[in-house]
Design a protein around this motif. Structure first.
Motif, PDB file in Angstrom:
ATOM      1  N   CYS A   1       0.827  -1.223   0.000  1.00  9.78           N
ATOM      2  CA  CYS A   1       0.000   0.000   0.000  1.00  9.78           C
ATOM      3  C   CYS A   1       0.851   1.258   0.000  1.00  9.78           C
ATOM      4  O   CYS A   1       0.526   2.246  -0.645  1.00  9.78           O
ATOM      5  CB  CYS A   1      -0.901   0.035   1.230  1.00  9.78           C
ATOM      6  SG  CYS A   1      -1.959  -1.387   1.372  1.00  9.78           S
ATOM      7  N   TYR A   2       1.954   1.213   0.777  1.00  7.80           N
ATOM      8  CA  TYR A   2       2.755   2.430   0.935  1.00  7.80           C
ATOM      9  C   TYR A   2       3.673   2.707  -0.245  1.00  7.80           C
ATOM     10  O   TYR A   2       4.289   3.753  -0.335  1.00  7.80           O
ATOM     11  CB  TYR A   2       3.514   2.414   2.268  1.00  7.80           C
ATOM     12  CG  TYR A   2       2.599   2.892   3.366  1.00  7.80           C
ATOM     13  CD1 TYR A   2       2.507   4.252   3.648  1.00  7.80           C
ATOM     14  CD2 TYR A   2       1.763   2.021   4.053  1.00  7.80           C
ATOM     15  CE1 TYR A   2       1.638   4.730   4.601  1.00  7.80           C
ATOM     16  CE2 TYR A   2       0.882   2.489   5.010  1.00  7.80           C
ATOM     17  CZ  TYR A   2       0.823   3.841   5.279  1.00  7.80           C
ATOM     18  OH  TYR A   2      -0.049   4.324   6.217  1.00  7.80           O
TER      19      TYR A   2
ATOM     20  N   ARG B   1      -0.604   2.659  -3.797  1.00  9.53           N
ATOM     21  CA  ARG B   1      -1.575   3.743  -3.604  1.00  9.53           C
ATOM     22  C   ARG B   1      -0.965   4.975  -2.966  1.00  9.53           C
ATOM     23  O   ARG B   1      -1.237   6.102  -3.369  1.00  9.53           O
ATOM     24  CB  ARG B   1      -2.724   3.262  -2.726  1.00  9.53           C
ATOM     25  CG  ARG B   1      -3.942   2.817  -3.480  1.00  9.53           C
ATOM     26  CD  ARG B   1      -5.114   2.625  -2.551  1.00  9.53           C
ATOM     27  NE  ARG B   1      -4.820   1.671  -1.507  1.00  9.53           N
ATOM     28  CZ  ARG B   1      -4.942   0.358  -1.634  1.00  9.53           C
ATOM     29  NH1 ARG B   1      -5.361  -0.149  -2.765  1.00  9.53           N
ATOM     30  NH2 ARG B   1      -4.652  -0.441  -0.631  1.00  9.53           N
ATOM     31  N   ALA B   2      -0.114   4.754  -1.963  1.00  7.71           N
ATOM     32  CA  ALA B   2       0.410   5.898  -1.218  1.00  7.71           C
ATOM     33  C   ALA B   2       1.343   6.759  -2.052  1.00  7.71           C
ATOM     34  O   ALA B   2       1.415   7.966  -1.860  1.00  7.71           O
ATOM     35  CB  ALA B   2       1.115   5.420   0.048  1.00  7.71           C
TER      36      ALA B   2
END
Lengths: 435, 263
Positions: free
Chosen positions: B154-155, B158-159
């Protein structure tokens, strides 16, 4: 000339718009209960976001079925409003179809509206079936009972009725049917009324016309009570949404001040404060809506409860209590409650022994979040439930020291030995020599 | 296997009056976690082979503060951040590479407003740039023709919108990249983020890593590739829970590249 209808029309119009403005002012006041946040930057990017996401519906169509249907209703809604302009002029000045002087172009316009009206009706029927018959999971969550469920259906009924009245009004307008231009749909409806005398037709036409405009004004005023507010607030909301990478969480300035003081070897801990005035005690994090910033509160009013966030949330997918949609709905409900409290107490908030934390959002929900940003990514109007969850965690940890015990262990480790596990910082490079 | 890893520290570089090309931020997992240490070593082997002049902070490195911040402890986060920034600024660090998307995100996005301005890249981006510059060659080796699925951290994804670098590297292995139903922007979390790694999950009907592992198993991979030490742990646990560890390996991209060349 009988001016009574014009006067009644003007009165209804003023009443409808007046109430609407009153409600908008209330929303504005409630949103401004939030903390200040600097949004005076990246203007170009913000306009672009608004154009793409709100006006262009770019995130809606990521789910093709609901996305395309939504675009139909959205375009229908915007374009058919041109017709409302004609209705207002006709109503105020006693004219009939004032724009028909445009001739063939008028026919083209009305024809487009009629086709759109039918498309909207079809889309809305599919929406209703999806919501009520298909049992799509996101429409049947715990938070989607009672009012939120009714609200969603009322909006669909409203739209069907408004579109039906529009078509009925055209179908029973003999003068318009005689023009035989622009009645691409209503010409198939008008034969149903062929046996009725002209006088009766006129009464039906007038009734449909009045109900149509009155319905629009009622719908306009319904927005304030409804999730349907998104048709207006999606625009400011996408403009004011964060333009930073999603992974970036804001650094609290109040904390930075304290930390810098601690790190400054020349700081005198016993120094007198520079100013005589006592600085207000800063509250870290959020336990109630007033602690959130105004963009977060605008987010709450903008949420249309579609549940895309919740359906993408890993915690929710695996049966945890957390639902990002519920975070937004709770925030709005609490904000409304605070707003009513202020109304009842002559403009000041009277402590009601309630707050957003615990009375609305439980700790269990907050601690279930993985901060993965799936909800933020999924939202078609750039709402950020994660930022609210984080601010509430900040309150729990920094004001109440109420983190789960394992997290306290993790934080103690970081504090003592610079790693979330109990390893010695001096051993950090040992891996180099291990086989 | 090469025998000795060359892992100079910033202090050594400074003593010689030199600046490394890049600082390798090892991270807590990369330094202490047994599984993640293998990733660290694999990455260092590649750096050594490509003759990259890098350095580590070693014992001067400390947690970036990511889990503390995401748990809500802004004080602890900023204390960690300011301490790390002081160390790095003293060494005049310009560029940082890390194999941990959490460290990557925090240093890249949350350190600047506290005085830490660096060019920060994830190790998959760094490896991709080495490849593009011709300093690194990637061969398929044992992974040729294998089915590999990539789990987006996620990091990283998307992040920070990094989706292609890890995929480009996998493709270079002559492997078959297969995508899970939730990938890239719609990637499903492994369940470790937001400080969840350090606590038991709230009550539900399933663990997030099991859900994600099931998605991975659906595409029948030989290998689940990861780009984050925490995702790696969660997915490894998931594969074990499904009794598939004999058939499916969870490996970091750096390990894939290093192992393909028998480094």
């Amino acid at each position: 000339m009988n001016l009574l209808p014009n006067i009644i029309f003007a009165a209804i119009l003023i009443l409808g718009l007046g109430y609407f403005i009153k409600h908008i002012k209330k929303i504005r006041r409630n949103i401004k209960l939030g903390q200040d946040i600097d949004v005076n930057n990246h203007k170009k990017e913000r306009w672009k976001n608004m154009a793409m996401i709100a006006l262009g519906q770019s995130k809606m169509v990521r789910r093709p079925i609901s996305g395309v249907l939504h675009v139909v209703v959205y375009i229908g809604f915007i374009i058919i409003n041109i017709e409302v302009l004609e209705i207002i002029i006709d109503g105020l000045f006693g004219t009939h179809r004032v724009f028909s002087v445009l001739g063939a172009f008028y026919g083209f316009l009305i024809s487009t509206f009629e086709i759109l009206a039918v498309s909207v009706v079809i889309a809305v029927i599919v929406f209703w079936l999806r919501r009520n018959s298909l049992k799509l999971k996101r429409f049947w969550s715990k938070e989607m009972t009672s009012w939120p469920k009714k609200d969603a259906n009322y909006i669909l009924y409203f739209e069907i009725v408004l579109m039906a009245l529009f078509l009925l009004m055209n179908a029973t307008d003999l003068q318009f049917q005689d023009m035989n231009s622009g009645n691409s749909i209503s010409k198939y409806i008008s034969p149903l009324f062929a046996s009725l005398p002209a006088n009766t037709l006129h009464i039906i036409e007038r009734t449909a016309w009045w109900l149509h405009i009155a319905g629009i004004l009622v719908f306009l005023n319904y927005l304030y009570f409804s999730k349907h507010l998104h048709i207006l607030l999606a625009f400011p909301n996408t403009y004011y949404a964060s333009v930073k990478p999603k992974g970036e969480l804001n650094n609290l300035d109040a904390v930075t001040k304290e930390v810098m003081l601690m790190m400054d070897p020349n700081a005198d801990p016993f120094a007198n404060p520079e100013t005589e005035e006592e600085e207000p005690v800063t509250k870290f994090g959020a336990s109630d809506v007033q602690d959130l910033n105004w963009v977060q509160l605008l987010n709450a009013y903008t949420c249309t409860e579609c549940g895309r966030c919740t359906s993408e949330c890993p915690a929710n997918q695996t049966g945890k209590k957390l639902s990002p949609r519920k975070i937004m709905m709770d925030t709005r409900d609490r904000l409304e409650e605070v707003g009513k409290n202020i109304d009842h107490n002559n403009g000041t908030f009277k402590d009601d022994k309630k707050q957003l934390l615990d009375n609305y959002i439980t700790r269990e929900e907050l601690w279930a979040c993985t901060s993965c940003n799936a909800c933020v990514e999924a939202c078609p109007v750039s709402i950020n439930p994660l930022s609210i969850i984080l601010d509430m965690r900040r309150y729990l940890v920094m004001e109440e020291s109420a983190a789960p015990v394992e997290l306290n262990n993790m934080m103690t480790n970081i504090e003592n030995n610079g790693a979330p596990w109990p390893y010695n910082q001096m051993d950090r490079l040992n891996w180099k020599d291990e086989a | 296997m090469s025998d000795v890893l060359k892992v100079p520290t910033m202090a050594q570089f400074m003593a010689e009056g030199k600046q490394p090309e890049v600082l390798f931020w090892t991270g807590c997992a990369g330094s202490f976690d047994d599984r993640a240490k293998k990733i660290t070593k694999a990455f260092v082997k590649i750096l050594n082979k490509a003759k990259v002049e890098f350095a580590v902070l070693g014992t001067e490195e400390s947690c970036t503060g990511d889990p503390a911040k995401r748990a809500g402890n802004e004080f602890l986060f900023q204390m960690q951040a300011v301490t790390n920034i002081e160390v790095m600024n003293a060494y005049e660090v310009k560029k940082i590479v890390t194999a941990c998307p959490h460290c990557f995100n925090t240093i890249k996005n949350e350190y600047p407003s506290l005085g830490g301005n660096y060019e920060v890249v994830h190790h998959t981006q760094f490896l991709k740039s080495l490849l593009d510059e011709g300093r690194l060659t990637i061969e398929g080796g044992q992974f040729k023709g294998k089915r590999i699925t990539f789990h987006d951290p996620c990091y990283l994804g998307r992040a920070n919108n990094v989706y292609e670098a890890p995929r480009d590297l996998i493709k270079k292995l002559d492997a078959e990249l297969v995508e899970m139903k939730n990938c890239r922007k719609k990637g499903l979390c492994c369940g470790a983020g937001g400080a969840q790694m350090f606590k038991e999950p709230e009550q539900g009907n399933k663990d997030v890593n099991i859900e994600r592992t099931e998605q991975a198993l659906e595409v029948q991979p030989n290998i689940i590739a990861a780009g984050c030490p925490f995702c790696n742990t969660m997915m490894t646990d998931g594969v074990k829970a499904k009794n598939k560890e004999a058939h499916i390996k969870v490996m970091d991209i750096a390990e894939l590249i290093a192992n393909a060349q028998d480094l």
